[in-house]
Write a protein that holds these residues in place. Sequence first.
Motif, PDB file in Angstrom:
ATOM      1  N   TYR A   1       2.995   5.068  -8.891  1.00  0.00           N
ATOM      2  CA  TYR A   1       1.595   4.722  -8.988  1.00  0.00           C
ATOM      3  C   TYR A   1       1.234   4.428 -10.424  1.00  0.00           C
TER       4      TYR A   1
ATOM      5  N   TYR B   1     -12.880   5.140   0.701  1.00  0.00           N
ATOM      6  CA  TYR B   1     -11.425   5.014   0.626  1.00  0.00           C
ATOM      7  C   TYR B   1     -10.969   3.562   0.715  1.00  0.00           C
TER       8      TYR B   1
ATOM      9  N   CYS C   1     -11.435  -0.166  -7.919  1.00  0.00           N
ATOM     10  CA  CYS C   1     -10.022  -0.182  -8.304  1.00  0.00           C
ATOM     11  C   CYS C   1      -9.801  -1.325  -9.272  1.00  0.00           C
TER      12      CYS C   1
ATOM     13  N   LEU D   1      -0.208   2.946  -3.467  1.00  0.00           N
ATOM     14  CA  LEU D   1      -1.476   3.656  -3.391  1.00  0.00           C
ATOM     15  C   LEU D   1      -1.452   4.946  -2.595  1.00  0.00           C
ATOM     16  N   THR D   2      -0.299   5.322  -2.022  1.00  0.00           N
ATOM     17  CA  THR D   2      -0.280   6.543  -1.229  1.00  0.00           C
ATOM     18  C   THR D   2       0.256   7.729  -1.996  1.00  0.00           C
TER      19      THR D   2
ATOM     20  N   GLU E   1      -6.492   3.271  -8.496  1.00  0.00           N
ATOM     21  CA  GLU E   1      -7.689   3.657  -7.762  1.00  0.00           C
ATOM     22  C   GLU E   1      -8.690   4.333  -8.695  1.00  0.00           C
TER      23      GLU E   1
ATOM     24  N   SER F   1      -8.875   1.746  -2.378  1.00  0.00           N
ATOM     25  CA  SER F   1      -7.471   1.435  -2.097  1.00  0.00           C
ATOM     26  C   SER F   1      -7.269  -0.051  -1.804  1.00  0.00           C
TER      27      SER F   1
ATOM     28  N   SER G   1       0.828  -1.207   0.000  1.00  0.00           N
ATOM     29  CA  SER G   1       0.000   0.000   0.000  1.00  0.00           C
ATOM     30  C   SER G   1       0.855   1.247   0.000  1.00  0.00           C
TER      31      SER G   1
ATOM     32  N   THR H   1      -4.142  -3.906  -3.546  1.00  0.00           N
ATOM     33  CA  THR H   1      -2.845  -3.659  -2.910  1.00  0.00           C
ATOM     34  C   THR H   1      -1.761  -4.670  -3.253  1.00  0.00           C
TER      35      THR H   1
END
Length: 363
Positions: free
Chosen positions: A57, A169, A89, A27-28, A162, A173, A23, A176
Amino acid sequence: MPVNRSRRTVLGTSTAALALAASALILTAPNASAEPVDFGKGGGTDQQGGGDKQGIYAAARINYSGAVTKDGSTGNVTSSDVNWTPPPCWYAPYLGAKDFKKEMSKHIEGQLNTPGMTGTAGAAIGETKRHYEDEFGWTGAPGYKDYNLENDGKGMFWAGVENPNEPDYLKRSSCTDLPFWVENGDAPPPRYEEAITPEILAALAYQHMELPDTEVTLAPETNTKVNLPTWAWLDKAVFDEVQATAALNVPGFNIQATTTAKPVSLKLEPGTEDAETYPASGECTINADDSIGEPYAKGKANETPPCGVKYLRSSGNGTYKLQATITWEITWTGTGGAGDDLPNGTFGNDQDITVQEIQAVNR
């Protein structure tokens, strides 16, 4: 579309920690500015992917055409199935081996050098490094020696993307799994159930679809009398099917889907309980010539319209909001001859109606 999760434990590092590492890596990263055709996480200078100083990403670009929103936002179609939602996603082609190594290795080293990156999280980042450098596979799939550089140009690493229009959220998300390699022309491994397909593209086209603002023709148009039938109709010329297409075109992987919306009925809601609809259900079905209702003609004022409304009480100093909602039958076709039905969609417009009492003259 359930998310796959490996239940392996590697060198004492829990699956939860490994998911945390994935993650953090994928995804951040912050959203980049997106062009109208861009859907998902944007960035970079090419159509296949990109990165920045804070993370990597997926930037697989989905191009939209036809009856879609111009700003990349959710369209105006409401699904008649409350349990149906677009994909939150998905996994899509991201980068070739050479570019992936450049971005991923830079990010991993940055994570390992972050103050306080120790313990479980630090171990997970270390295992990720081994996964791509030493061919050590901890996600249930084979690892990649030196980021699979020997196969550069023969395929791409796929990564989680995403859906920025998904409000939940946790859902958006949830893809992963670490980026994985797919050879050009091959399908992703079956365990990646969220890997992008024509069906997913069809659902995204549905989500972006913009149906026309179809105003029902009324007679009388905006002012009517108590107990006087108001005729409502839609001509074929302004009541036709619309299409939206979503396409993903990257080296070795080109798919698309076209979602088609065909109008099938019109529902009238008078905006007050003091009214009657024609037919009684308020549901006006489509005619053989693809129109709905029947145009008003002189001399029909006291006849019952096949589609319309009769108000039983004056609107006073205000108006009633007549809502005309069109139901659209949604289908899709895609690459390889795929296709199926999607839940019907609805879209409605309000029209202000003034209802007056019939004035009698006494002599």
